[in-house]
Motif scaffolding. Structure first.
Motif, short mmCIF file in Angstrom:
data_model
loop_
_atom_site.label_atom_id
_atom_site.label_comp_id
_atom_site.label_asym_id
_atom_site.label_seq_id
_atom_site.Cartn_x
_atom_site.Cartn_y
_atom_site.Cartn_z
N LYS A 187 -33.67 21.56 11.83
CA LYS A 187 -34.03 20.15 11.98
C LYS A 187 -32.89 19.31 12.54
CE LYS A 187 -37.27 20.45 8.08
NZ LYS A 187 -37.52 20.08 6.68
N ILE A 188 -31.68 19.87 12.59
CA ILE A 188 -30.51 19.14 13.07
C ILE A 188 -30.34 19.39 14.56
CG2 ILE A 188 -28.03 18.80 12.78
CD1 ILE A 188 -28.31 19.96 9.95
N ALA A 189 -30.56 18.38 15.36
CA ALA A 189 -30.56 18.55 16.81
C ALA A 189 -29.20 18.96 17.36
CB ALA A 189 -31.01 17.24 17.47
N ASP A 190 -28.13 18.64 16.63
CA ASP A 190 -26.78 18.93 17.11
C ASP A 190 -26.37 20.38 16.89
OD1 ASP A 190 -24.46 18.06 18.39
OD2 ASP A 190 -23.41 17.67 16.51
N LEU A 191 -27.24 21.17 16.26
CA LEU A 191 -26.95 22.57 15.98
C LEU A 191 -27.84 23.50 16.80
CD1 LEU A 191 -26.54 22.79 12.08
CD2 LEU A 191 -24.74 22.92 13.80
N LYS A 192 -27.27 24.63 17.23
CA LYS A 192 -28.07 25.71 17.79
C LYS A 192 -28.32 26.71 16.67
CE LYS A 192 -27.77 29.79 20.76
NZ LYS A 192 -26.92 30.61 21.65
N VAL A 193 -29.59 26.91 16.31
CA VAL A 193 -29.95 27.78 15.19
C VAL A 193 -30.84 28.91 15.71
CG1 VAL A 193 -30.99 27.91 12.90
CG2 VAL A 193 -29.85 25.80 13.63
N ILE A 194 -30.47 30.15 15.40
CA ILE A 194 -31.22 31.33 15.84
C ILE A 194 -32.49 31.47 15.00
CG2 ILE A 194 -31.14 33.82 16.18
CD1 ILE A 194 -29.35 32.17 18.05
N SER A 195 -33.59 31.88 15.64
CA SER A 195 -34.89 31.97 14.97
C SER A 195 -34.93 33.07 13.91
CB SER A 195 -35.99 32.23 15.99
OG SER A 195 -35.90 33.55 16.51
N ARG A 196 -35.89 32.94 13.01
CA ARG A 196 -36.08 33.90 11.93
C ARG A 196 -36.36 35.30 12.48
NH1 ARG A 196 -39.98 36.43 8.82
NH2 ARG A 196 -39.64 36.40 6.56
#
Length: 493
Positions: A304-313
């Protein structure tokens, strides 16, 4: 005859059949809101089912369809042209749906139709490795598929060899890009920015990112550049050595050098993270689904944090606990600078969550915390972990993002339990009689969760998705399924 007797008998060899797999992945899936994920997958299902290749294979009964959570896998059994054509059909249809960004991978190999498609056959894994190299719009093929298609003249102009690369566990994969003037992605995948391990000669080596016409123009341009240089050199040699030296100093950099890959992969963004599967330390191993639920909610909060790149489940679940982990390798494979590891232990009405933030580039331990609280506080723990990670990575957190992270998915722990069990069943559903029962069981669990908390938004979305899968897998009738989905979507809206 009992089960023991059956297992003692010698089993005949099961017939193998060559399957041609098209693996489809939604790019940016983890950044979407849950209801947006549900609606996008429903729209994608309709697009896929509307393709001519899908309908033809389904009519012949020579198609297996598998949901993968953030996409799907289609197994064809007639020709490697089927998944390639299907991918191009989907790509063409998506021109009218620009909000859906896909990457696709195609591979061929032996598979036993009697077993579950996900039951330890390596064909899906090979397609996954090929697809994972791509960016939005890419249709990447394994060398095996490309060699088959190259035998047909109408495919040859659209096959562009990217070379051989070493993947995790030392597996080497030769990758070919499929695109036309209008369809696919002609750019070299960002993950393949480094030079290939081995040049491929079976297909024409193509490293340029231009279309066919552009490559022709470049070739003509190179010819005239070389011709001009030769003329200049001759003139310089005839007149004076000084002219030769000045001309040589002014020579442009050869095109081959300009196009040569740098040999170094792009550095991972500083504010990037993958939440690895948490370890279940509970004495009751049935609580594994609860552990998965905690990890999944932390991942969702970070996404939910736009400033982070998060890898999918889907990308991180391959690193399930119990398997030896090399964190530096995992970070490189996922393209992230940081990893979050953890464990969950549940006993009676207490829960203990341990989380650790690791710098994947150096293996350095950056942050760690153990939360030992009442079970009802599990939602607060999840949001606290997400906010702590955002703080450690110095990610900007807007008031709206902070409020979204702090809002619990439900206030009923039992409802969350039921939801977590159901979600695990839905995400592991494939096309078989056994998995039909798993999907129906998931619907029952989600209905129980909503009976306890009718405003449980995630459960509503997951129930709509489960009914959509019942229709997609041909288990539920179109009229019944669409009616249920319509009612659920009205509730969600």
């Amino acid at each position: 005859m009992n089960a023991q007797d059956t297992s003692a008998e010698p089993k005949p060899d099961l017939p193998l059949e060559i399957a041609h797999v098209l693996l489809i992945d939604v790019v940016g899936y983890s950044k979407l809101l849950v209801n947006e994920q549900i609606e996008l997958l429903q729209e994608l299902n309709q697009i896929v089912r509307g393709t001519e290749c899908f309908r033809a294979a389904e009519t012949k009964g020579k198609l297996i369809r598998v949901s993968t959570g953030d996409g799907m896998a289609l197994l064809f059994f007639h020709s490697p042209e089927e998944p390639a054509r299907c991918a191009l059909e989907i790509s063409r249809t998506l021109q009218g749906h620009p909000h859906i960004q896909l990457r696709m991978g195609v591979h061929s190999g032996p598979v036993n139709q009697v077993t579950d498609v996900n039951d330890k056959t390596n064909i899906a894994g090979s397609a996954q490795r090929v697809m994972d190299c791509g960016d939005a719009g890419h249709i990447l093929l394994s060398k095996r598929v490309a060699e088959d298609l190259q035998q047909l003249s109408h495919w040859r102009p659209h096959l562009y060899d990217l070379g051989e690369y070493e993947m995790k566990h030392g597996v080497r994969v030769s990758i070919v890009n499929l695109f036309t003037a209008e369809l696919g992605n002609s750019e070299r995948p960002r993950s393949l920015s480094k030079a290939p391990e081995k040049a491929d000669t079976a297909l024409p080596a193509q490293t340029s990112s231009k279309k066919g016409r552009a490559r022709l123009l470049i070739g003509i341009g190179i010819f005239f550049v070389i011709f001009s240089l030769i003329v200049l050199a001759i003139v310089a040699l005839i007149f004076t050595p000084a002219i030769l030296r000045s001309r040589q100093a002014a020579l442009p950099i050869p095109v081959q050098e300009q196009e040569r890959p740098s040999g170094a992969s792009l550095p991972a963004p500083e504010k990037s993270i993958a939440v690895l599967p948490f370890e279940n330390l509970s004495s009751d191993k049935e609580n594994a689904y609860f552990t998965d639920g905690v990890q999944d909610e932390i991942l969702t909060d970070l996404a939910k944090i736009a400033d982070l790149k998060v890898i999918s489940r889907t990308s991180v679940m391959q690193y399930k606990t119990g398997i030896a982990r090399n964190l530096r390798d995992i970070g490189q494979q996922l393209g992230v600078a940081h990893l979050l590891e953890g464990s969950v232990q549940r006993a009676a009405n207490r829960v203990r969550v341990n989380a650790q933030l690791i710098d994947a580039r150096t293996d350095a331990h950056l942050w760690g915390q153990t939360y030992d609280r009442d079970l009802a506080d599990v939602f607060a723990i999840q949001s606290e972990v997400a906010k702590a990670i955002a703080d450690q990575l110095q990610a900007k957190l807007s008031p709206n993002e902070k409020a979204a992270i702090e809002k619990p998915p439900t206030t009923d722990v039992t409802a969350f339990d039921l939801y977590s069990r159901a979600k695990n069943l839905v995400l592991t559903t494939t096309f078989s009689a056994v998995n039909k029962q798993k999907l129906l069981q998931a619907v029952d669990l989600l209905s129980q969760a909503l009976a306890r908390d009718s405003f449980f938004f995630l459960a509503q979305c997951q129930l709509a998705y489960a009914h959509d899968q019942l229709y997609f897998l041909g288990i539920d009738s179109r009229r019944t399924s669409l009616s249920r989905i319509s009612r659920l979507r009205r509730r969600v809206g």
